[in-house]
Design an enzyme around this catalytic site. Structure first.
Site, PDB file in Angstrom:
ATOM      1  N   GLN A 249      -3.835  -7.267  -5.965  1.00  0.00           N
ATOM      2  CA  GLN A 249      -4.254  -7.739  -4.637  1.00  0.00           C
ATOM      3  C   GLN A 249      -5.583  -7.089  -4.258  1.00  0.00           C
ATOM      4  O   GLN A 249      -5.695  -5.856  -4.224  1.00  0.00           O
ATOM      5  CB  GLN A 249      -3.219  -7.420  -3.552  1.00  0.00           C
ATOM      6  CG  GLN A 249      -3.646  -8.093  -2.240  1.00  0.00           C
ATOM      7  CD  GLN A 249      -2.787  -7.746  -1.036  1.00  0.00           C
ATOM      8  OE1 GLN A 249      -2.631  -6.575  -0.717  1.00  0.00           O
ATOM      9  NE2 GLN A 249      -2.236  -8.751  -0.380  1.00  0.00           N
TER      10      GLN A 249
ATOM     11  N   TYR B  66      -7.141  -8.026   7.906  1.00  0.00           N
ATOM     12  CA  TYR B  66      -8.234  -7.429   7.127  1.00  0.00           C
ATOM     13  C   TYR B  66      -9.427  -8.394   7.057  1.00  0.00           C
ATOM     14  O   TYR B  66      -9.400  -9.455   7.676  1.00  0.00           O
ATOM     15  CB  TYR B  66      -7.710  -6.970   5.758  1.00  0.00           C
ATOM     16  CG  TYR B  66      -6.610  -5.935   5.971  1.00  0.00           C
ATOM     17  CD1 TYR B  66      -6.929  -4.690   6.530  1.00  0.00           C
ATOM     18  CD2 TYR B  66      -5.271  -6.239   5.739  1.00  0.00           C
ATOM     19  CE1 TYR B  66      -5.931  -3.764   6.809  1.00  0.00           C
ATOM     20  CE2 TYR B  66      -4.269  -5.309   6.021  1.00  0.00           C
ATOM     21  CZ  TYR B  66      -4.607  -4.078   6.552  1.00  0.00           C
ATOM     22  OH  TYR B  66      -3.627  -3.161   6.859  1.00  0.00           O
TER      23      TYR B  66
ATOM     24  N   HIS C 179      -6.416 -11.044  -0.344  1.00  0.00           N
ATOM     25  CA  HIS C 179      -5.668 -10.647   0.856  1.00  0.00           C
ATOM     26  C   HIS C 179      -6.410 -11.179   2.080  1.00  0.00           C
ATOM     27  O   HIS C 179      -7.376 -10.583   2.546  1.00  0.00           O
ATOM     28  CB  HIS C 179      -5.576  -9.116   0.901  1.00  0.00           C
ATOM     29  CG  HIS C 179      -4.603  -8.587   1.908  1.00  0.00           C
ATOM     30  ND1 HIS C 179      -3.921  -9.394   2.799  1.00  0.00           N
ATOM     31  CD2 HIS C 179      -4.184  -7.316   2.170  1.00  0.00           C
ATOM     32  CE1 HIS C 179      -3.125  -8.632   3.561  1.00  0.00           C
ATOM     33  NE2 HIS C 179      -3.271  -7.381   3.194  1.00  0.00           N
TER      34      HIS C 179
ATOM     35  N   ASN D 115      -2.730  -5.568  13.498  1.00  0.00           N
ATOM     36  CA  ASN D 115      -4.138  -5.147  13.397  1.00  0.00           C
ATOM     37  C   ASN D 115      -5.043  -5.908  14.365  1.00  0.00           C
ATOM     38  O   ASN D 115      -6.177  -6.257  14.049  1.00  0.00           O
ATOM     39  CB  ASN D 115      -4.659  -5.275  11.956  1.00  0.00           C
ATOM     40  CG  ASN D 115      -4.226  -4.106  11.090  1.00  0.00           C
ATOM     41  OD1 ASN D 115      -4.056  -2.997  11.571  1.00  0.00           O
ATOM     42  ND2 ASN D 115      -4.052  -4.348   9.792  1.00  0.00           N
TER      43      ASN D 115
ATOM     44  N   ASN E 124      -2.860 -10.274   7.609  1.00  0.00           N
ATOM     45  CA  ASN E 124      -2.637  -8.961   8.247  1.00  0.00           C
ATOM     46  C   ASN E 124      -3.869  -8.290   8.851  1.00  0.00           C
ATOM     47  O   ASN E 124      -3.923  -7.065   8.954  1.00  0.00           O
ATOM     48  CB  ASN E 124      -1.964  -7.996   7.246  1.00  0.00           C
ATOM     49  CG  ASN E 124      -0.622  -8.532   6.784  1.00  0.00           C
ATOM     50  OD1 ASN E 124      -0.133  -9.526   7.317  1.00  0.00           O
ATOM     51  ND2 ASN E 124      -0.028  -7.908   5.785  1.00  0.00           N
TER      52      ASN E 124
ATOM     53  N   ARG F  97      -3.285 -15.007  -0.057  1.00  0.00           N
ATOM     54  CA  ARG F  97      -2.242 -14.590   0.884  1.00  0.00           C
ATOM     55  C   ARG F  97      -2.719 -14.762   2.329  1.00  0.00           C
ATOM     56  O   ARG F  97      -3.802 -14.302   2.686  1.00  0.00           O
ATOM     57  CB  ARG F  97      -1.866 -13.123   0.674  1.00  0.00           C
ATOM     58  CG  ARG F  97      -0.684 -12.726   1.564  1.00  0.00           C
ATOM     59  CD  ARG F  97      -0.146 -11.340   1.270  1.00  0.00           C
ATOM     60  NE  ARG F  97       1.299 -11.385   1.339  1.00  0.00           N
ATOM     61  CZ  ARG F  97       2.070 -10.415   1.816  1.00  0.00           C
ATOM     62  NH1 ARG F  97       1.543  -9.302   2.256  1.00  0.00           N
ATOM     63  NH2 ARG F  97       3.380 -10.539   1.856  1.00  0.00           N
TER      64      ARG F  97
ATOM     65  N   THR G  24       0.851  -1.181   0.000  1.00  0.00           N
ATOM     66  CA  THR G  24       0.000   0.000   0.000  1.00  0.00           C
ATOM     67  C   THR G  24       0.889   1.233   0.000  1.00  0.00           C
ATOM     68  O   THR G  24       1.783   1.349   0.834  1.00  0.00           O
ATOM     69  CB  THR G  24      -0.889  -0.047   1.271  1.00  0.00           C
ATOM     70  OG1 THR G  24      -1.805  -1.127   1.112  1.00  0.00           O
ATOM     71  CG2 THR G  24      -1.639   1.242   1.485  1.00  0.00           C
TER      72      THR G  24
ATOM     73  N   ARG H 283       9.951  -4.281   1.188  1.00  0.00           N
ATOM     74  CA  ARG H 283      10.697  -3.033   1.426  1.00  0.00           C
ATOM     75  C   ARG H 283      11.904  -2.886   0.503  1.00  0.00           C
ATOM     76  O   ARG H 283      12.219  -1.774   0.080  1.00  0.00           O
ATOM     77  CB  ARG H 283      11.090  -2.948   2.900  1.00  0.00           C
ATOM     78  CG  ARG H 283       9.886  -2.612   3.791  1.00  0.00           C
ATOM     79  CD  ARG H 283      10.161  -2.877   5.251  1.00  0.00           C
ATOM     80  NE  ARG H 283      10.416  -4.285   5.481  1.00  0.00           N
ATOM     81  CZ  ARG H 283      10.742  -4.811   6.651  1.00  0.00           C
ATOM     82  NH1 ARG H 283      10.881  -4.014   7.699  1.00  0.00           N
ATOM     83  NH2 ARG H 283      10.932  -6.100   6.793  1.00  0.00           N
TER      84      ARG H 283
HETATM   85  C1  LIG Z   1       4.846   0.242   2.883  1.00  0.00           C
HETATM   86  C2  LIG Z   1       4.266  -1.135   3.038  1.00  0.00           C
HETATM   87  C3  LIG Z   1       2.963  -1.382   2.626  1.00  0.00           C
HETATM   88  C4  LIG Z   1       2.430  -2.683   2.694  1.00  0.00           C
HETATM   89  N1  LIG Z   1       1.168  -2.908   2.201  1.00  0.00           N
HETATM   90  C5  LIG Z   1       0.708  -4.184   2.103  1.00  0.00           C
HETATM   91  C6  LIG Z   1      -0.501  -4.459   1.406  1.00  0.00           C
HETATM   92  O1  LIG Z   1      -1.172  -3.583   0.832  1.00  0.00           O
HETATM   93  N2  LIG Z   1      -0.910  -5.748   1.353  1.00  0.00           N
HETATM   94  C7  LIG Z   1      -0.205  -6.761   1.962  1.00  0.00           C
HETATM   95  O2  LIG Z   1      -0.618  -7.920   1.897  1.00  0.00           O
HETATM   96  N3  LIG Z   1       0.944  -6.519   2.613  1.00  0.00           N
HETATM   97  C8  LIG Z   1       1.438  -5.272   2.675  1.00  0.00           C
HETATM   98  N4  LIG Z   1       2.656  -5.044   3.263  1.00  0.00           N
HETATM   99  C9  LIG Z   1       3.460  -6.185   3.776  1.00  0.00           C
HETATM  100  C10 LIG Z   1       4.480  -6.640   2.722  1.00  0.00           C
HETATM  101  O3  LIG Z   1       3.846  -7.215   1.586  1.00  0.00           O
HETATM  102  C11 LIG Z   1       5.484  -7.686   3.297  1.00  0.00           C
HETATM  103  O4  LIG Z   1       4.803  -8.847   3.652  1.00  0.00           O
HETATM  104  C12 LIG Z   1       6.258  -7.165   4.508  1.00  0.00           C
HETATM  105  O5  LIG Z   1       6.750  -5.848   4.284  1.00  0.00           O
HETATM  106  C13 LIG Z   1       7.454  -8.073   4.804  1.00  0.00           C
HETATM  107  O6  LIG Z   1       8.310  -8.180   3.668  1.00  0.00           O
HETATM  108  P1  LIG Z   1       9.734  -7.415   3.581  1.00  0.00           P
HETATM  109  O7  LIG Z   1      10.504  -7.844   4.799  1.00  0.00           O
HETATM  110  O8  LIG Z   1      10.360  -7.918   2.311  1.00  0.00           O
HETATM  111  O9  LIG Z   1       9.464  -5.949   3.592  1.00  0.00           O
HETATM  112  C14 LIG Z   1       3.203  -3.752   3.238  1.00  0.00           C
HETATM  113  C15 LIG Z   1       4.506  -3.482   3.673  1.00  0.00           C
HETATM  114  C16 LIG Z   1       5.049  -2.209   3.570  1.00  0.00           C
HETATM  115  C17 LIG Z   1       6.475  -1.971   4.014  1.00  0.00           C
END
Ligand SMILES: Cc1cc2nc3c(=O)[nH]c(=O)nc-3n(C[C@H](O)[C@H](O)[C@H](O)COP(=O)(O)O)c2cc1C
Length: 373
Positions: A101, A183, A178, A239, A181, A231, A28, A321
């Site tokens: 998603q 939702y 999704h 949350n 997390n 997912r 997001t 990230r």
């Molecule tokens: C800025 C940001 C926005 C995210 N938005 C979503 C999202 O919209 N949907 C989702 O399933 N996960 C979202 N996540 C979780 C990521 O998909 C991911 O699972 C999480 O950051 C861990 O992966 P990483 O260690 O490679 O960052 C978000 C993470 C970040 C950092």
């Protein structure tokens, strides 16, 4: 550095070949317009990252009622479909693949972030603890949700069905439900947020019903199960999720999902900075149960990702990230190039800063050379 890696090997998802096993995980970024339309900048942002084997987009609401955060895009209007079409075309032009998603936030919402007046809906009328960001008043307590009546649930599932058809019409290669997390789908799965006494609450069979029926509707909307992914994030307490038995819930769900023949199961393992109940290794738990491809995401770098692939514990690895500041993450992994650090202050802010302005390595080197010379 693990020189031998499967990260760059192609893989098939259904009939679709992905050019490598590197997935851009959903993120997001809150840059959509006031009518929740993805911006032209989003075209650049996603196209810059199209060397990933698969991009999974930011969470996108299937309907105005599914929105919880400000400036998140939707997939329910003709204008939105047209805007997404520019994004899918740009990614396809670079031989990339892209899934949308679909995210209905349920009770993780605030009325100031929504264009509909009706309160958010959830399995039960239980307010999440904590606060949510709003543009006008900063952090605010979550809105108290309305419990969905049993006869209202089919219309929510229908929103996912329509959103899926819209996504395919916009040129997406598939959609991801999704159910992670905290939702709406996870609110149905989790015993603390689902205290219903009808066929959608109580037993694990009942708590999983919403996700299973939604997946069936999405498969119908997509016309093909291999265009629908799921997912999950077992044990994640983000949350305000506190399931009494996240292991049992997700083992049951995964067994029931198997006959559907989904594109993949996307498992979010907990990155270190997210609080969890701390008892689970969800990837190793679900790998032996799920019959199809597994995407594992959460805290990976090139080495740990390569390790998981070579152990056979997953088929693809998601990076979130790292993709923010490294649009050319695939090339950086290939050349063992340096990785840029993302600026967390601009993860969710409107406007171009910290979004499509992170340079690719080649561009950085060229800029450096120009400055030097
Ligand atoms: C800025 C940001 C926005 C995210 N938005 C979503 C999202 O919209 N949907 C989702 O399933 N996960 C979202 N996540 C979780 C990521 O998909 C991911 O699972 C999480 O950051 C861990 O992966 P990483 O260690 O490679 O960052 C978000 C993470 C970040 C950092």
């Amino acid at each position: 550095m693990n020189a031998e890696t499967k990260l760059f090997q192609p893989i098939k998802i259904g009939a679709m070949e992905l050019k490598n096993r590197i997935v851009m995980a959903p993120m997001t970024r809150n840059r959509a317009s006031v009518t929740d339309v993805p911006s032209d900048l989003a075209v650049t942002y996603y196209a810059q990252r199209a060397s990933a084997g698969l991009i999974i987009t930011e969470g996108t609401q299937p309907s105005p009622a599914g929105q919880g955060y400000p400036r998140t895009p939707g997939i329910h209007s003709a204008e939105q479909i047209e805007a997404w079409r520019k994004i899918t075309d740009a990614v396809h032009a670079k031989r990339g693949r892209i899934f949308l998603q679909i995210m209905h936030t349920g009770r993780i919402a605030h009325r100031l972030n929504r264009t509909v007046y009706r309160p958010p809906v959830a399995p039960s009328a239980i307010q999440a603890s904590g606060t949510i960001y709003t543009d006008s008043l900063g952090p605010q307590p979550y809105s108290l949700p309305q419990a969905l009546a049993t006869d209202e649930i089919p219309s929510v599932i229908e929103e996912y069905h329509r959103a899926t058809s819209n996504a395919l019409a916009a040129g997406f290669d598939g959609v991801e439900l999704h159910a992670a997390n905290g939702y709406l789908p996870m609110q149905f799965l989790s015993s603390n947020s689902n205290q219903r006494s009808d066929r959608y609450g109580g037993s694990v069979q009942n708590r999983a019903r919403f996700v299973l029926e939604t997946l069936e509707a999405m498969i119908d909307g997509a016309g093909l199960a291999s265009r629908v992914g799921l997912r999950v994030s077992p044990g994640n307490t983000f949350n305000d999720m506190h399931d009494a038995n996240p292991v049992g819930t997700h083992l049951y769900l995964t067994e029931e999902v198997n006959p559907l023949g989904l594109a993949y199961l996307h498992i979010q393992q907990q990155p270190k900075d997210v609080h969890t109940d701390g008892l689970l290794d969800p990837v190793r738990m679900l790998r032996p149960i799920f019959d199809g491809p597994i995407i594992a995401t959460g805290g990976f770098d090139r080495d740990s990702a390569s390790q998981l692939l070579s152990n056979g514990d997953a088929d693809l690895i998601g990076f979130a990230r790292l993709f923010i500041a490294n649009p050319d993450l695939v090339e950086r992994f290939q050349t063992a190039g340096p990785l840029a650090e993302p600026d967390a202050a601009t993860f969710y802010t409107p406007g171009p800063k910290g979004y499509a302005d992170y340079p690719a390595l080649g561009a950085e080197a060229l800029a450096g050379a120009a400055a030097a010379g």
